[in-house]
Design a protein around this motif. Structure first.
Motif, mmCIF file in Angstrom:
data_model
loop_
_atom_site.group_PDB
_atom_site.id
_atom_site.type_symbol
_atom_site.label_atom_id
_atom_site.label_comp_id
_atom_site.label_asym_id
_atom_site.label_seq_id
_atom_site.Cartn_x
_atom_site.Cartn_y
_atom_site.Cartn_z
ATOM 1 N N VAL A 8 0.842 -1.204 0.000
ATOM 2 C CA VAL A 8 0.000 0.000 0.000
ATOM 3 C C VAL A 8 0.874 1.250 0.000
ATOM 4 O O VAL A 8 0.653 2.179 -0.788
ATOM 5 N N ALA A 9 1.882 1.290 0.859
ATOM 6 C CA ALA A 9 2.761 2.458 0.940
ATOM 7 C C ALA A 9 3.512 2.669 -0.373
ATOM 8 O O ALA A 9 3.644 3.804 -0.854
ATOM 9 N N ALA A 10 3.999 1.587 -0.967
ATOM 10 C CA ALA A 10 4.731 1.698 -2.231
ATOM 11 C C ALA A 10 3.814 2.184 -3.352
ATOM 12 O O ALA A 10 4.220 3.009 -4.179
ATOM 13 N N GLY A 28 7.685 6.520 -15.735
ATOM 14 C CA GLY A 28 6.380 6.180 -16.284
ATOM 15 C C GLY A 28 6.055 4.719 -16.101
ATOM 16 O O GLY A 28 6.946 3.869 -16.178
ATOM 17 N N VAL A 29 4.770 4.439 -15.844
ATOM 18 C CA VAL A 29 4.291 3.066 -15.655
ATOM 19 C C VAL A 29 2.918 2.905 -16.269
ATOM 20 O O VAL A 29 2.177 3.872 -16.456
ATOM 21 N N ASP A 30 2.579 1.667 -16.575
ATOM 22 C CA ASP A 30 1.203 1.310 -16.873
ATOM 23 C C ASP A 30 0.705 0.499 -15.671
ATOM 24 O O ASP A 30 1.384 0.430 -14.644
ATOM 25 N N CYS A 31 -0.454 -0.115 -15.787
ATOM 26 C CA CYS A 31 -1.000 -0.820 -14.618
ATOM 27 C C CYS A 31 -0.139 -2.003 -14.199
ATOM 28 O O CYS A 31 0.023 -2.265 -13.004
ATOM 29 N N VAL A 32 0.446 -2.697 -15.158
ATOM 30 C CA VAL A 32 1.319 -3.825 -14.822
ATOM 31 C C VAL A 32 2.601 -3.299 -14.183
ATOM 32 O O VAL A 32 3.071 -3.832 -13.180
ATOM 33 N N GLY A 33 3.160 -2.242 -14.750
ATOM 34 C CA GLY A 33 4.367 -1.646 -14.190
ATOM 35 C C GLY A 33 4.158 -1.156 -12.772
ATOM 36 O O GLY A 33 5.036 -1.314 -11.910
ATOM 37 N N LEU A 34 3.002 -0.566 -12.503
ATOM 38 C CA LEU A 34 2.690 -0.120 -11.145
ATOM 39 C C LEU A 34 2.688 -1.308 -10.192
ATOM 40 O O LEU A 34 3.280 -1.256 -9.112
ATOM 41 N N ALA A 35 2.031 -2.398 -10.589
ATOM 42 C CA ALA A 35 1.988 -3.592 -9.737
ATOM 43 C C ALA A 35 3.389 -4.151 -9.519
ATOM 44 O O ALA A 35 3.764 -4.494 -8.394
ATOM 45 N N VAL A 36 4.174 -4.226 -10.599
ATOM 46 C CA VAL A 36 5.541 -4.745 -10.496
ATOM 47 C C VAL A 36 6.365 -3.907 -9.526
ATOM 48 O O VAL A 36 7.043 -4.437 -8.645
ATOM 49 N N LEU A 37 6.324 -2.590 -9.683
ATOM 50 C CA LEU A 37 7.130 -1.729 -8.819
ATOM 51 C C LEU A 37 6.637 -1.738 -7.374
ATOM 52 O O LEU A 37 7.444 -1.775 -6.442
ATOM 53 N N ALA A 38 5.330 -1.702 -7.175
ATOM 54 C CA ALA A 38 4.810 -1.709 -5.800
ATOM 55 C C ALA A 38 5.190 -3.003 -5.087
ATOM 56 O O ALA A 38 5.633 -2.988 -3.939
#
Length: 137
Positions: A8-10, A28-38
């Motif tokens: 959640v914090a990430a 920049g991220v897409d939805c998959v990139g956001l999930a990967v990075l978080a």
């Protein structure tokens, strides 16, 4: 701090990052990139598929990627879980559940946003990190 709390914090720390298809960084991220990075920044580790586009209605393929990543499908979402949603007939999208709403990479607004409330789109399934290394793809 629990793994879910770290996810959640990430995710919240990425609010405002620009939208970029196949993006995997603060540039920049897409939805998959956001999930990967978080997941990665929460200590879960993550990689992502590269063979996908904004338009894909293949739920089975998305579920195989999520399962192969070590994510576990759960009946109800809790903060830190990924929601696989269907914004349109041929579109799938990932969002991260946070207390009070979702964090997701919004293509129309061109950035990562925190959206209050329930999902405006049908939830196909909920996916939870198992506490180990997640590899999406």
């Amino acid at each position: 701090m629990s793994g879910a709390t770290r996810i959640v914090a990430a995710a919240r720390a990425m609010v405002g990052v620009p939208f970029r298809l196949h993006g995997r960084s603060d540039a920049g991220v897409d939805c998959v990139g956001l999930a990967v990075l978080a997941l990665g920044r929460a200590g879960q580790g993550a990689m992502a598929p590269v063979a996908y586009g904004l338009r894909s209605g293949d739920v089975g393929l998305a579920e195989r990627w999520l399962g192969a990543a070590g994510l576990v499908r759960v009946g109800e979402g809790a903060p830190g879980d990924l929601a696989l949603v269907r914004p349109g007939p041929l579109q799938l999208h990932l969002m991260i559940l946070v207390p009070g709403g979702f964090v997701h990479a919004h293509a129309g607004l061109r950035r990562v946003v925190e959206m209050p409330g329930v999902s405006p789109w049908p939830v196909v399934g909920w996916w939870r990190a198992d506490g180990g290394r997640a590899t999406i793809g």
